[in-house]
Design a protein around this motif. Structure first.
Motif, mmCIF file in Angstrom:
data_model
loop_
_atom_site.group_PDB
_atom_site.id
_atom_site.type_symbol
_atom_site.label_atom_id
_atom_site.label_comp_id
_atom_site.label_asym_id
_atom_site.label_seq_id
_atom_site.Cartn_x
_atom_site.Cartn_y
_atom_site.Cartn_z
ATOM 1 N N VAL A 22 0.926 -1.207 -0.016
ATOM 2 C CA VAL A 22 0.005 0.023 0.110
ATOM 3 C C VAL A 22 0.866 1.076 0.135
ATOM 4 O O VAL A 22 1.955 1.282 0.726
ATOM 5 N N HIS A 23 0.608 2.073 -1.030
ATOM 6 C CA HIS A 23 1.675 3.333 -1.109
ATOM 7 C C HIS A 23 0.817 4.510 -1.635
ATOM 8 O O HIS A 23 -0.370 4.551 -1.984
ATOM 9 N N PHE A 24 1.403 5.519 -1.337
ATOM 10 C CA PHE A 24 0.995 6.703 -2.082
ATOM 11 C C PHE A 24 1.286 6.889 -3.554
ATOM 12 O O PHE A 24 2.501 6.721 -3.728
ATOM 13 N N HIS A 25 0.589 7.539 -4.569
ATOM 14 C CA HIS A 25 1.072 7.457 -5.802
ATOM 15 C C HIS A 25 1.544 9.128 -5.968
ATOM 16 O O HIS A 25 1.038 9.764 -5.302
ATOM 17 N N GLY A 26 2.494 9.160 -6.662
ATOM 18 C CA GLY A 26 2.974 10.528 -7.044
ATOM 19 C C GLY A 26 4.594 10.490 -8.021
ATOM 20 O O GLY A 26 5.034 9.324 -7.774
ATOM 21 N N ASP A 27 4.710 11.269 -8.303
ATOM 22 C CA ASP A 27 6.122 11.322 -8.999
ATOM 23 C C ASP A 27 7.130 11.380 -8.249
ATOM 24 O O ASP A 27 7.330 11.767 -7.205
ATOM 25 N N GLY A 28 8.152 10.344 -8.508
ATOM 26 C CA GLY A 28 9.362 10.339 -7.666
ATOM 27 C C GLY A 28 9.281 9.050 -6.731
ATOM 28 O O GLY A 28 10.208 8.961 -6.182
ATOM 29 N N THR A 29 8.144 8.586 -6.641
ATOM 30 C CA THR A 29 7.941 7.469 -5.508
ATOM 31 C C THR A 29 8.426 5.949 -6.154
ATOM 32 O O THR A 29 8.666 5.962 -7.455
ATOM 33 N N ILE A 30 8.787 5.220 -5.390
ATOM 34 C CA ILE A 30 9.047 4.110 -5.885
ATOM 35 C C ILE A 30 8.409 3.463 -6.865
ATOM 36 O O ILE A 30 8.512 2.534 -7.825
ATOM 37 N N MET A 31 6.822 3.548 -6.588
ATOM 38 C CA MET A 31 5.887 3.059 -7.388
ATOM 39 C C MET A 31 5.976 3.818 -8.776
ATOM 40 O O MET A 31 5.542 3.212 -9.751
ATOM 41 N N ASP A 32 6.108 4.840 -8.888
ATOM 42 C CA ASP A 32 6.315 5.402 -10.018
ATOM 43 C C ASP A 32 7.426 4.939 -10.847
ATOM 44 O O ASP A 32 7.404 4.542 -12.251
ATOM 45 N N TRP A 33 8.490 4.538 -10.329
ATOM 46 C CA TRP A 33 9.534 4.065 -10.791
ATOM 47 C C TRP A 33 9.175 2.381 -11.371
ATOM 48 O O TRP A 33 9.252 1.837 -12.632
ATOM 49 N N ILE A 34 8.181 1.826 -10.580
ATOM 50 C CA ILE A 34 7.577 0.258 -10.949
ATOM 51 C C ILE A 34 6.899 0.488 -12.216
ATOM 52 O O ILE A 34 6.838 -0.258 -13.045
ATOM 53 N N GLY A 58 -1.916 3.352 -6.614
ATOM 54 C CA GLY A 58 -1.564 3.843 -5.366
ATOM 55 C C GLY A 58 -2.779 4.980 -4.743
ATOM 56 O O GLY A 58 -3.776 5.051 -5.577
ATOM 57 N N GLU A 59 -2.425 5.341 -3.553
ATOM 58 C CA GLU A 59 -3.454 5.938 -2.843
ATOM 59 C C GLU A 59 -3.353 7.383 -2.878
ATOM 60 O O GLU A 59 -2.149 8.014 -2.850
ATOM 61 N N LYS A 60 -4.529 8.420 -3.179
ATOM 62 C CA LYS A 60 -4.058 9.924 -3.321
ATOM 63 C C LYS A 60 -4.293 10.653 -2.269
ATOM 64 O O LYS A 60 -4.010 11.879 -2.165
ATOM 65 N N SER A 61 -4.997 10.080 -1.229
ATOM 66 C CA SER A 61 -4.995 10.749 0.021
ATOM 67 C C SER A 61 -4.958 9.934 1.204
ATOM 68 O O SER A 61 -4.756 8.500 1.338
ATOM 69 N N ASN A 62 -4.936 10.258 2.471
ATOM 70 C CA ASN A 62 -4.442 9.625 3.893
ATOM 71 C C ASN A 62 -5.660 8.970 3.850
ATOM 72 O O ASN A 62 -5.777 7.446 4.287
ATOM 73 N N GLN A 63 -7.154 9.350 3.748
ATOM 74 C CA GLN A 63 -8.162 8.503 3.932
ATOM 75 C C GLN A 63 -8.247 7.267 2.909
ATOM 76 O O GLN A 63 -8.520 6.313 3.362
#
Length: 118
Positions: A22-34, A58-63
């Motif tokens: 479970v992760h946050f989505h965004g540029d520069g994250t490891i999931m962006d690399w994936i 990825g998740e876009k907010s804390n909720q």
């Protein structure tokens, strides 16, 4: 994980152990690399891309993050399914040492290039 340069080692280990990520989505994250790793594999295979979607979105907010974790806790089948997807990605993309090394080298070169344009 912060070695090397936020490499995501903890995520790789979790994926190899068939754990959902479970992760946050965004540029520069490891999931962006994936996501780039999947696209960069030179595949037009929509089936493969969509198979890994739980890893990429990825998740876009804390909720959203909390809701995803709650679903994983409450739904063992979802937890198992996302864990299988993680393991499949680790086996296919992270167990190929030359490919992983080249991909990490490319990441480092991109960081160097970006730092020189600033």
């Amino acid at each position: 994980s912060a070695w090397p340069i936020g490499s995501g080692l903890t995520i790789y280990e979790s994926m190899a152990a068939s754990k959902p990520v479970v992760h946050f989505h965004g540029d520069g994250t490891i999931m962006d690399w994936i996501e780039q790793e999947i696209i960069g594999a030179g595949t037009d295979d929509l089936e493969m891309y969509t198979a890994y979607m739980p890893l990429i979105t990825g998740e876009k907010s804390n909720q959203d993050y909390i809701d995803h974790v709650t679903r994983l806790i409450e739904q063992p089948e979802l937890r198992h399914q996302e864990g299988k997807i993680s393991k499949s990605f680790a086996d296919e993309h992270l167990s190929n040492i030359p490919r992983l090394g080249q991909s990490m080298a490319n990441q480092i070169l991109n960081i160097i290039d970006e730092s020189q344009t600033v």
